[in-house]
Motif scaffolding. Structure first.
Motif, PDB file in Angstrom:
ATOM      1  N   LEU A 346       0.832  -1.212   0.000  1.00  0.00           N
ATOM      2  CA  LEU A 346       0.000   0.000   0.000  1.00  0.00           C
ATOM      3  C   LEU A 346       0.864   1.258   0.000  1.00  0.00           C
ATOM      4  CD1 LEU A 346      -2.854  -0.955   2.515  1.00  0.00           C
ATOM      5  CD2 LEU A 346      -2.894  -1.049   0.015  1.00  0.00           C
ATOM      6  N   ALA A 347       1.963   1.231   0.758  1.00  0.00           N
ATOM      7  CA  ALA A 347       2.846   2.402   0.807  1.00  0.00           C
ATOM      8  C   ALA A 347       3.496   2.672  -0.547  1.00  0.00           C
ATOM      9  CB  ALA A 347       3.922   2.199   1.874  1.00  0.00           C
ATOM     10  N   PHE A 348       3.638   1.612  -1.347  1.00  0.00           N
ATOM     11  CA  PHE A 348       4.299   1.781  -2.638  1.00  0.00           C
ATOM     12  C   PHE A 348       3.429   2.563  -3.626  1.00  0.00           C
ATOM     13  CE2 PHE A 348       6.435   0.098  -6.565  1.00  0.00           C
ATOM     14  CZ  PHE A 348       7.686   0.613  -6.257  1.00  0.00           C
ATOM     15  N   THR A 380       9.293   4.395  -0.173  1.00  0.00           N
ATOM     16  CA  THR A 380       9.646   3.298  -1.068  1.00  0.00           C
ATOM     17  C   THR A 380      10.579   2.304  -0.371  1.00  0.00           C
ATOM     18  OG1 THR A 380      11.309   4.786  -2.017  1.00  0.00           O
ATOM     19  CG2 THR A 380       9.239   4.566  -3.195  1.00  0.00           C
ATOM     20  N   ILE A 381      11.841   2.685  -0.189  1.00  0.00           N
ATOM     21  CA  ILE A 381      12.784   1.747   0.417  1.00  0.00           C
ATOM     22  C   ILE A 381      12.451   1.469   1.874  1.00  0.00           C
ATOM     23  CG2 ILE A 381      14.366   3.713   0.688  1.00  0.00           C
ATOM     24  CD1 ILE A 381      15.346   0.028   0.753  1.00  0.00           C
ATOM     25  N   THR A 383       9.688   1.725   3.606  1.00  0.00           N
ATOM     26  CA  THR A 383       8.383   1.155   3.966  1.00  0.00           C
ATOM     27  C   THR A 383       8.026  -0.007   3.053  1.00  0.00           C
ATOM     28  OG1 THR A 383       7.657   3.320   4.746  1.00  0.00           O
ATOM     29  CG2 THR A 383       5.967   1.664   4.438  1.00  0.00           C
ATOM     30  N   ALA A 384       7.839   0.246   1.772  1.00  0.00           N
ATOM     31  CA  ALA A 384       7.456  -0.834   0.857  1.00  0.00           C
ATOM     32  C   ALA A 384       8.481  -1.967   0.888  1.00  0.00           C
ATOM     33  CB  ALA A 384       7.309  -0.284  -0.561  1.00  0.00           C
ATOM     34  N   VAL A 385       9.748  -1.613   0.796  1.00  0.00           N
ATOM     35  CA  VAL A 385      10.795  -2.634   0.723  1.00  0.00           C
ATOM     36  C   VAL A 385      11.109  -3.225   2.090  1.00  0.00           C
ATOM     37  CG1 VAL A 385      13.247  -3.001   0.204  1.00  0.00           C
ATOM     38  CG2 VAL A 385      11.800  -1.709  -1.385  1.00  0.00           C
ATOM     39  N   ILE A 386      11.395  -2.360   3.073  1.00  0.00           N
ATOM     40  CA  ILE A 386      11.851  -2.867   4.372  1.00  0.00           C
ATOM     41  C   ILE A 386      10.750  -3.665   5.068  1.00  0.00           C
ATOM     42  CG2 ILE A 386      12.572  -2.181   6.692  1.00  0.00           C
ATOM     43  CD1 ILE A 386      14.785  -2.075   4.598  1.00  0.00           C
ATOM     44  N   LEU A 387       9.497  -3.222   4.999  1.00  0.00           N
ATOM     45  CA  LEU A 387       8.431  -4.007   5.619  1.00  0.00           C
ATOM     46  C   LEU A 387       8.295  -5.364   4.945  1.00  0.00           C
ATOM     47  CD1 LEU A 387       5.481  -1.609   6.554  1.00  0.00           C
ATOM     48  CD2 LEU A 387       7.139  -2.726   8.050  1.00  0.00           C
TER      49      LEU A 387
END
Length: 551
Positions: A346-348, A380-381, A383-387
């Motif tokens: 969703l953040a992405f 991006t990095i 939230t979307a990626v790290i989560l």
């Protein structure tokens, strides 16, 4: 997927290699997270760093440790585990290459981190001349990159071994995806390797007096933008292949997944000029070309969104869901392995929209070098990626250590993901808002405290500190969960979930594994986008810069 393959185990020896990478990655998370918290507190104007520690020192630690060390170690460990699971146990030779890569990366990390902590490399992580770091910093990060190449070679060796044993068949999807990401990394890191070995390192050692600043920046951004996709593609791997199995569904389309990765390989590298739209010395026509290529990256991203939500909808309807969004209620909202990566998905959406603004010729003028860009990175990095990496950890760590994700740890993991979402809403939202008001990025509050305009930024700086504090609490919770899954959770069998392709999906065409074609196209695009501009930058270089030393 049938039950017989549900608990295929990654070989214990391969698991040890992967876990070694994860231990370093989560140590990096602890250090980088603390520095991130300190940054937000300093920017609020309510806190001063003790013991003479500089703001730009902790900024560099935060950027290098989280943006390069955490991600590179985690990705390498995950990809090694993925190819071991889907293409077969690594050979002794492959494992030796993997361990050599790990030790090179670790030694390099210690070298670079030491220079930063000694305040001899406060160069904001982007290697930007005329800022000059100690030679050990450049040598250390060179070792990190070379070590990561060895990790990529393990993936290539596993892929080649599988293809030889299975001629004429599509490779396992996870292995294919790990291969694409490794190839992307090899091609992208050539830029920063050339910059460091021919310009920055000799300059730092005193072997040359000056550097071509524009050339070093151009070579960095040749690397810097595909770096984002190196971070992102492992998250895509989990979204495409793992999440369908976690929810009990099927992969929507194997062909679409492979095609999206090929397109990302082609279009993510020859686009670095969109980070340099306001820099002189680069012909506007070439900037505009790379802006067009940048927007082409949205195609595989939209393909990914379509595939994921088609998977979710097909699963929901198979469970009897009706109506336009009835399937949404059928998703496993009590399973952290799904919920935490889903928050990242969703953040992405706003993160991708912000990326289109950053890459635009016109709108970039508004946000360039403001803290809006930092807010974008954190959507991006961070939230979307790290989560998604955290979501992977919740099943992969216990799988490799022979433990289980208990109900208690699963509940804590969901809380961790929700805390992250709340903290990032405060912090990234405030960064975006302050950026639109002109607040600069990479700047301590004290540098503009007396500015009249800065007064309207203060509420947003405080909101960043609130968000940063919540994020740090989430990091502490994540580290607690990781330590438990690695050492203390009950012994047992935790699945490495690998989804099956839906029966109605089209057969995968073998042209998608024609590497002469795809690597040739990638090379052609890079040569087309960079050859003439680089010749111009070299031939018409202004007087070199002697730089500003931090040691």
């Amino acid at each position: 997927m049938n039950n017989s393959s549900a608990f295929i185990k990654v070989d214990r020896r391969d698991g040890k290699l992967a876990m070694a990478h994860f231990y370093v990655a989560f140590i990096a998370l602890a250090i980088g997270g603390l520095c991130g918290l300190l940054q937000t507190l300093v920017r609020s104007g309510k806190f001063e760093l003790p013991a003479g520690i500089g703001y730009y020192q902790i900024l560099t630690v935060h950027g290098v440790v989280l943006g390069l060390v955490l991600t590179t170690f985690f990705i390498t460990g995950f990809q090694i585990a993925a190819v071991s699971r889907t293409s077969g146990t690594l050979t002794n030779g492959q494992r030796k290459v993997g361990w050599a890569g790990f030790f090179l990366m670790t030694i390099g990390t210690v070298m670079a981190a030491t220079m930063i902590l000694l305040n001899k490399a406060s160069v904001l992580y982007t290697f930007y001349a005329p800022l000059q770091a100690h030679a050990c910093f450049y040598l250390g990060l060179t070792l990190v990159i070379v070590g990561s190449w060895l990790g990529g070679i393990v993936v290539i060796m596993s892929y080649v071994k599988w293809r030889k044993a299975n001629p004429g068949k599509p490779s396992p999807l996870l292995t294919f995806m790990a291969l694409v990401n490794s190839l992307l990394w090899f091609i992208a890191t050539l830029g920063v390797a050339v910059s460091v070995l021919t310009q920055l390192l000799p300059w730092s050692l005193g072997l040359i007096d000056t550097v071509n600043v524009l050339l070093t920046r151009t070579l960095f951004w040749y690397f810097g933008h595909p770096l984002v996709y190196f971070w992102l593609l492992p998250a895509y791997m989990a979204w495409y292949v793992v999440i369908p199995k976690v929810i009990g569904g099927k992969i929507f389309s194997d062909s679409l997944a492979r095609l999206s990765f090929i397109l990302l390989l082609l279009f993510s590298i020859p686009v670095g000029f969109h980070h340099q739209l306001v820099e002189p010395g680069i012909d506007p026509g070439w900037k505009f070309l790379q802006v067009i290529l940048t927007f082409l990256v949205t195609i595989p991203s939209l393909m990914t969104a379509f595939s994921l939500f088609a998977t979710f909808e097909n699963f929901g309807r198979s469970k009897g869901a009706t109506g336009l969004f009835g399937w949404f209620k059928m998703l496993p909202w009590g399973d952290a392995r799904f919920v935490v990566p889903f928050i990242g998905m969703l953040a992405f959406i706003p993160g991708g929209a912000g990326g289109m603004i950053n890459a635009s010729h016109q709108m970039n003028q508004v946000v360039h070098n403001t803290i809006w860009v930092t807010g974008h990175f954190h959507l991006t990095i961070a939230t979307a990626v790290i989560l998604t990496y955290f979501g992977i950890s919740y099943w992969l760590i216990p799988h490799l250590t022979g433990r289980t994700l208990t109900k208690k740890l699963n509940k804590l993991a969901i809380i961790q993901g929700v805390l992250w979402a709340i903290g990032m809403t405060f912090m990234s939202g405030a960064m975006h808002a302050a950026g639109l008001l002109g607040a600069p990025r990479r700047s301590a509050f004290s540098t503009y405290l007396n500015s009249h305009q800065a007064m309207e930024w203060i509420p947003y700086q405080v909101a960043q500190a609130v968000g940063g504090t919540i994020l740090f609490l989430s990091i502490i919770l994540m580290l607690y969960i990781f330590i438990n899954l690695a050492f203390f959770a009950p012994k047992g069998e935790q699945e490495f979930p690998v989804g099956e392709v839906a029966e109605e999906a089209e057969k995968t065409p073998m042209v998608l594994e024609n590497w002469k074609l795809w690597l040739g196209l990638s090379a052609a695009l890079i040569l087309f986008a960079y050859t003439i501009p680089l010749i111009d930058i070299i031939q018409n270089a202004p007087p070199g810069s002697k730089g500003y030393k931090f040691w």
